[in-house]
Structure formats: C-alpha cells, structure tokens
Design a protein around this motif. Structure first.
Motif, mmCIF file in Angstrom:
data_model
loop_
_atom_site.group_PDB
_atom_site.id
_atom_site.type_symbol
_atom_site.label_atom_id
_atom_site.label_comp_id
_atom_site.label_asym_id
_atom_site.label_seq_id
_atom_site.Cartn_x
_atom_site.Cartn_y
_atom_site.Cartn_z
ATOM 1 N N ASP A 59 0.842 -1.204 0.000
ATOM 2 C CA ASP A 59 0.000 0.000 0.000
ATOM 3 C C ASP A 59 0.877 1.255 0.000
ATOM 4 O OD1 ASP A 59 -2.259 1.522 0.019
ATOM 5 O OD2 ASP A 59 -2.685 1.248 2.161
ATOM 6 N N GLN A 60 1.834 1.311 -0.910
ATOM 7 C CA GLN A 60 2.735 2.453 -1.104
ATOM 8 C C GLN A 60 3.623 2.744 0.113
ATOM 9 O OE1 GLN A 60 3.111 3.371 -4.008
ATOM 10 N NE2 GLN A 60 1.207 3.703 -5.139
ATOM 11 N N HIS A 104 5.827 8.371 3.658
ATOM 12 C CA HIS A 104 6.267 7.084 3.113
ATOM 13 C C HIS A 104 7.772 6.938 3.336
ATOM 14 C CE1 HIS A 104 2.395 6.983 0.891
ATOM 15 N NE2 HIS A 104 2.586 8.293 0.889
ATOM 16 N N ASN A 160 1.735 -0.301 -5.411
ATOM 17 C CA ASN A 160 0.283 -0.469 -5.371
ATOM 18 C C ASN A 160 -0.007 -1.858 -5.882
ATOM 19 O OD1 ASN A 160 -2.403 -0.706 -5.705
ATOM 20 N ND2 ASN A 160 -2.666 1.067 -7.035
#
Ligand SMILES: Cc1ncc(COP(=O)(O)O)c(C=O)c1O
Length: 357
Positions: A203-204, A214, A220
């Motif tokens: 999920d990134q 992040h 993804n």
C-alpha cells in the motif's frame, strides 16, 4: 482448458459489493477473503494482492532480496516466477526438475546452490506439491524457501496444504485457476511481522501512523473489494471444484492407462496433487505440434508446456537443463475445466488415442 465456474452466488456477491459502495481495497470483503483463505491453508496470515506475480515480487522485497543475491527456481515454470526475481535485481538461477514429478528436488537444487543463494522458490507445477521440506533441510536456515503455489490451491504435502510449507506461499486467482477473482493473488505465511511488512509495502509503504508519509519505496499491489467479494463466493465452492479436478484426473488415467510410452505426472510419497491441470508426456518421437493441431481440428484445446526458463533470452545465462527440455518437447496439457464430464474426457481420450496409433 479451464473455464471458471461462476454462478448466481458470484453475481450476487459482486452486486452487493457494488451496491454498498465499498469497492476499493478498504472494503471489509478483502479482510474476510484473507481470513477465509488463511484458515483454509492452515496459516495465521494471508495478504491479498493484485496478482500472483505481484505477490512473488512483494515477498522477495519484504525478505530483503536484491542485487548480488541468487534465487533458485525451476527451469520448468511459468515466466512469472523468474520475472518476479528479476524485478528485485537478484539473479535467476534455474534448477532442473525431476522427470517424474516435474518439480525441483533437494538433489537438483544442490547442484546449483552457491554461497550467494539467498532464496529458493519451489513451484508446485500443475498442482503437484514439490518437496519443500526436503529443500528446506538441504539449504538450512540462512536461505528462505518461498512456495510458488500459484497453481496448487488445495494441494497437500504430508498433511499440510501448500502455502503452509515454506517461509511464505504465493497463490494466483487468475481466471483459469481453481478459484478466481479475474486477476488477483494471495500471500500466506505464519509470521505476524512478515504479514505486517507485506501489508505496509503493498500500500505504497505508507506509515500507518502518519498519512502520506512514506519512509520507503512501496507498491500499489492492492486487491479490490469487488475482487475479494468474488473470491469469497469462490471459496464456498473450493471443495467441490477440487473434487471435480480429482475426478477428471482419474478419468484421464483410466482412459489412457494402456497407451504405451505416454506418461502422467507422478506424485511423490506424501503428496496429493490438486490436479489443477492434467498434463501428459507424449510417447517419445511423437510430434507434439501435430497432435495439438489434430486435436484443435476436433474442437479440443490443448496447451504445450512452458518454454524452459533457460531458453528465454533474458535468462539464457543458465545452461540448458535436460529434463526441463524433454518435458517441453513431449509435454501436453489436456482440457481440465471442472465442468468436464466423464463422457467429455472419454471423447478427448478417444481423439488423442486415434492420433497416437
Ligand atoms: C507457476 C506460476 N507462478 C506465477 C504465476 C503468476 O500469477 P498471476 O498470473 O496471477 O500473476 C502463475 C500464473 O498464472 C503461475 O502459473
């Protein structure tokens, strides 16, 4: 070859998901699908992903594989196994397969094992479980063993389902698989920590406590709610689909058993194949392409085996592996859809036998 079995239950499940508006990966159906699949395989963790290929890539990244590492895979597998390794920068090293089970074994892995080997990916080809335990014993604790279970939903090795045998297992839900979500995949494992890391990366790599922060490069690789809803409906059929595959394999064996020189895939002791695809080796010297074409003219679709990985330009640093080459030359996958009747199989075998006299 293997048409999906989809009915009103699947239509209802997807329609309900659409009506609810929860079509994204945040839908509760994703979590439910994961829980059901984990329970089915007998593991504590199952992480849904957008495809089997994505799942293999993600596991390798999560386990820290990269440049300078070597990963051993079978020479006879679908290209996705090799591609997932190549995405990480690690080197693809192919091992030859056993002429009876068509899978890698501790003996064939031992021949290509080096100090740089960091992972081995046994593939349960056509649903037939490979000897993951034996390979684990050979390589020791420093090398991870990841099952490519893309083709082996429901297959068992010494009482345990595939997907529960290695450090992690990866399944595909492509449309021709035992159960399907159109495209999709699932990673299974027993480690909470690995499960958490996989969910983070897919999920990134978003910090769970800081939205849009992040700390690493992520992906993804999410599965949608609609796909998961379809997957849950398919899980309810898995037992009957598996029985159908077993029945079909028995019929093929019955109708072709006395055909000289023709060989079926064999299960090693303790292995129970899911018989996802029934495949045969034609008698030596028979022109496989001619048989394929003759059957096609009767309306019977068949498939050749995969080109050995070592024969593909991007992986050709690997020398030819003789057994994989033999399997490719002689191998033919027969129609294996769960809806086939005994009569269908009898007719297919009759057409095949006519071409083999
Ligand atoms: C052995 C094997 N590995 C990996 C994959 C990749 O799965 P997917 O098509 O879901 O990416 C497949 C798929 O079809 C496969 O047969």
């Amino acid at each position: 070859m293997a048409e999906p079995v989809l009915g009103e239950a699947e239509v209802r499940a997807v329609a309900e998901c659409v009506r609810s508006g929860w079509i994204s990966p945040l839908s509760s159906s994703v979590r439910e699908f994961e829980e059901r699949f984990a329970a089915y395989c007998g593991v504590s963790e199952a992480v849904a992903v957008s495809s089997g290929t994505a799942g293999l890539h993600l596991v390798l990244v999560a386990l820290g594989l990269g440049y300078g590492d070597e990963v051993i895979i079978p020479d006879m597998t679908f290209v996705a196994t090799a591609n997932a390794v190549a995405y990480t920068g690690a080197r693809v090293v192919t091992a030859d397969v056993d002429p009876r089970t068509w899978n890698i074994t501790p003996e064939t892995v031992a021949r290509v094992l080096t100090r740089r080997t960091k992972a081995v990916i046994p593939v349960h080809l056509f649903g037939n479980p490979a000897d993951v335990e034996g390979i684990k014993r050979l390589v020791g604790r420093k090398v991870v063993v990841i099952e490519d279970a893309a083709e082996s939903h429901g297959a068992v090795f010494r009482g345990r389902k595939t997907g529960a045998l290695g450090t992690a297992g990866v399944f595909s839900f492509y449309a021709n698989k035992l159960i399907t979500t159109g495209e999709g995949g699932m990673i299974t494992c027993r480690s909470r920590g690995l499960g958490r890391r996989l969910r983070f990366l897919l999920d990134q790599a978003m910090d769970p406590n800081r939205r849009y922060y992040h700390p690493e490069i992520g992906f993804n690789y999410r599965l949608t709610g609609m796909q998961a809803a379809l997957g849950i409906a398919q899980m309810r059929r898995i037992k009957s689909l598996l029985s159908a595959k077993h029945r079909i394999a028995k019929w093929y064996q019955e109708f072709l058993k006395d055909k000289r020189g023709l060989e079926f895939q064999q299960q090693q002791s303790g292995a129970e194949s899911s018989w996802w695809m029934v495949s045969i080796l034609l008698p030596k010297g028979v022109d496989r392409r001619r048989i394929e074409q003759k059957l096609k003219r009767c309306g019977i679709e068949t498939r050749p085996f995969f080109h050995p990985i070592s024969s593909l330009p991007m992986f050709s640093k690997n020398p030819e592996r003789p057994v994989a080459r033999q399997l490719f030359t002689r191998g033919l996958t027969l129609p294996s859809g769960a809806k086939l009747s005994r009569k269908d199989v009898q007719w297919i075998c009759h057409a095949l036998r006519k071409e083999l006299v």
